[in-house]
Design a protein around this motif. Structure first.
Motif, short mmCIF file in Angstrom:
data_model
loop_
_atom_site.label_atom_id
_atom_site.label_comp_id
_atom_site.label_asym_id
_atom_site.label_seq_id
_atom_site.Cartn_x
_atom_site.Cartn_y
_atom_site.Cartn_z
N GLY A 139 -31.05 24.48 46.05
CA GLY A 139 -30.60 23.09 46.00
C GLY A 139 -30.10 22.78 44.60
N ILE A 140 -29.08 21.94 44.50
CA ILE A 140 -28.43 21.65 43.21
C ILE A 140 -28.18 20.15 43.07
CG2 ILE A 140 -26.44 22.12 41.72
CD1 ILE A 140 -25.93 24.66 43.36
N SER A 141 -28.41 19.62 41.87
CA SER A 141 -28.07 18.23 41.56
C SER A 141 -27.32 18.20 40.23
CB SER A 141 -29.32 17.37 41.47
OG SER A 141 -28.97 16.04 41.11
N TRP A 142 -26.19 17.48 40.20
CA TRP A 142 -25.43 17.25 38.97
C TRP A 142 -25.51 15.77 38.60
CZ3 TRP A 142 -20.08 20.18 39.38
CH2 TRP A 142 -20.31 21.56 39.29
N LEU A 143 -25.76 15.49 37.34
CA LEU A 143 -25.79 14.14 36.82
C LEU A 143 -24.82 14.01 35.66
CD1 LEU A 143 -29.68 13.69 36.53
CD2 LEU A 143 -28.25 13.13 38.51
N ASP A 144 -24.20 12.84 35.52
CA ASP A 144 -23.43 12.48 34.32
C ASP A 144 -24.18 11.35 33.61
OD1 ASP A 144 -21.39 14.27 34.41
OD2 ASP A 144 -19.95 12.94 35.39
N VAL A 145 -24.44 11.53 32.34
CA VAL A 145 -25.24 10.59 31.57
C VAL A 145 -24.40 10.00 30.44
CG1 VAL A 145 -27.34 10.27 30.21
CG2 VAL A 145 -27.29 11.97 32.06
N THR A 146 -24.46 8.68 30.30
CA THR A 146 -23.81 7.99 29.17
C THR A 146 -24.86 7.17 28.46
OG1 THR A 146 -21.71 7.84 30.39
CG2 THR A 146 -21.99 6.41 28.46
N ILE A 147 -25.07 7.48 27.18
CA ILE A 147 -26.00 6.72 26.34
C ILE A 147 -25.18 5.91 25.34
CG2 ILE A 147 -27.80 6.87 24.58
CD1 ILE A 147 -28.93 9.25 26.03
N ARG A 148 -25.48 4.60 25.26
CA ARG A 148 -24.72 3.70 24.41
C ARG A 148 -25.60 3.14 23.29
NH1 ARG A 148 -22.84 2.87 29.58
NH2 ARG A 148 -20.60 3.24 29.84
N GLY A 149 -25.09 3.22 22.07
CA GLY A 149 -25.78 2.67 20.91
C GLY A 149 -24.85 1.77 20.13
N VAL A 193 -38.58 19.97 44.57
CA VAL A 193 -38.58 20.21 43.12
C VAL A 193 -37.31 19.63 42.50
CG1 VAL A 193 -38.47 21.98 41.33
CG2 VAL A 193 -40.07 22.23 43.24
N VAL A 194 -36.17 19.79 43.16
CA VAL A 194 -34.93 19.22 42.64
C VAL A 194 -35.04 17.70 42.57
CG1 VAL A 194 -32.44 18.97 42.99
CG2 VAL A 194 -33.55 21.15 43.48
#
Length: 408
Positions: free
Chosen positions: A210-220, A292-293
């Motif tokens: 099983g596979i999961s892809w995430l895109d993360v944007t952190i703003r400061g 687990v994923v």
């Protein structure tokens, strides 16, 4: 027993490997680039030389059909993909297509007729490195992804996938529909160390992680790197670094087979003396256990939130792609195992940590995969390598399995 022409197989592999070759001995043949067009053109020429019926569907998948004695019988599907990573290896994907091509050439050499038709395929944009949906061609064909959504995807330069298909001449008019398929087998390099470590020439693949892809944007908040004291900063990079470190440590606390990867990372404004106001990165989470994923995704989001709290930043996390663990068809796995015994090579059964087009095809047809070893498990790199005797052993098993299915 079928035995491929080793010299012809090697010559074909070396010829295709020249298309998009890198100075370090790898491949740079991204989907729908000029290099991909050249490889596709060569593939179509080779299919025509065998007298196959060639068709191109609306997402650019290329098929060649060898008829059987029963025109109404459901076909056997073989093949893989010709596109590569930006600095990828020569074996990933390409070996599967050329093994399928050599199987059909061997049948032609020996004048063997099969009851069932055999179709060979080159899937579009399997890698997902240019247009970010891995295994896209098979996803569209199997209904996992809508055709119009796929055609409207853009690369990092804003270039539309449908426009690139038209530009390179592979915007086909055949419907994206496989119809009924009797069985599908895909040969691929393992992209892992198991076969090489165990000394086995081939692996019968019984499923995919099983596979999961995430895109993360952190703003400061941007500020000057010199006069801004550390306690007053809202540094997006610092928060991202904390989060990435925590994500990297997650798998060992979840399961023995879980893995986590941050493969892309971008900063703004990307200046040496400016505190970053934004950090973007990808997360790839995998395990043979879907629970687990799911836990890894939840823990990843919590670690990102905690890192942002420590640094006075905020984050958006987008779930880009999720595929559950795949179980391949037991009967097709048995055909592959029987073919390995017929050829006389050592094999083992295993689960794939990487996704492949066979994953989506398995949703609509009995499917399994055949692996050959990757030296030191290296892949998606120019140093990717499979010993040629293992390539030949795998191609011989593959050809005999395809023949067995087509006679079934």
């Amino acid at each position: 027993m079928l035995s491929i022409d080793e010299e012809r197989f090697r010559e074909s592999f070396e010829t295709y490997s020249e298309i998009g070759a890198t100075d370090a001995g790898g491949l740079d043949r991204l989907a729908l680039t000029d290099e991909d067009r050249r490889a596709r053109n060569r593939f179509v020429d080779d299919l025509n030389a065998l007298g196959l019926e060639v068709r191109i569907d609306e997402i650019g998948n290329v098929f060649g059909r060898r008829e059987g004695t029963d025109p109404d019988a459901d076909p056997v599907l073989i093949g893989s993909h010709l596109d590569s990573q930006p600095s990828g290896g020569r074996f990933d994907g390409q070996l599967g297509v050329l093994s399928a091509l050599e199987a059909l050439r061997t049948l032609a050499d020996q004048g063997i007729e099969t009851e069932r038709p055999i179709e060979i395929v080159n899937w579009t944009n399997e890698e997902g490195s240019r247009f970010q949906h891995a295994m896209l061609g098979s996803a569209v064909v199997t209904g996992e992804t809508d055709l119009e959504t796929a055609l409207d995807m853009t690369d990092d330069d804003g270039v539309r996938l449908g426009d690139e298909l038209e530009r390179i001449g592979y915007d086909g008019d055949h419907p994206v529909d496989l119809g009924d398929v009797h069985g599908h087998v895909e040969l691929h390099i393992e992209q892992g160390p198991t076969l090489a470590a165990h000394g086995n020439a081939v692996g019968v693949v019984e499923g995919v992680y099983g596979i999961s892809w995430l895109d993360v944007t952190i703003r400061g908040e941007s500020d000057h790197a010199g006069p801004t004291p550390m306690h007053a900063r809202r540094d997006a990079m610092a928060a991202a670094a904390d989060a990435v470190s925590a994500i990297n440590g997650l798998p060992t606390r979840l399961s023995a087979d879980a893995v986590a990867t941050v493969g892309e990372f971008d900063l703004e404004p990307d200046s040496i003396n400016v505190i970053p106001n934004q950090a973007e990165f990808s997360v790839d989470l995998r395990s043979a256990d879907d629970d687990v994923v799911d836990r890894a995704v939840d823990r990843t989001k919590r670690e990102i939130e905690a890192a942002c709290d420590r640094h006075g930043t905020s984050a958006d996390v987008e779930d880009v792609w999720r595929i559950p663990r795949t179980e391949f068809d037991a009967s097709v796995c048995d055909v592959l195992a029987s073919a390995a015994e017929t050829v006389g090579v050592d094999y083992e059964r295993l689960v794939s940590g990487a996704g492949h087009d066979a994953k989506y095809v398995s949703d609509i047809a009995p499917t399994a995969m055949l692996f050959v070893p990757s030296v030191e498990g290296r892949t998606h790199t120019e140093s990717e390598y499979t010993a040629w005797e293992d390539c030949v052993a795998g191609a011989n098993v593959y050809a005999n399995a395809a023949l067995a299915l087509a006679r079934d």
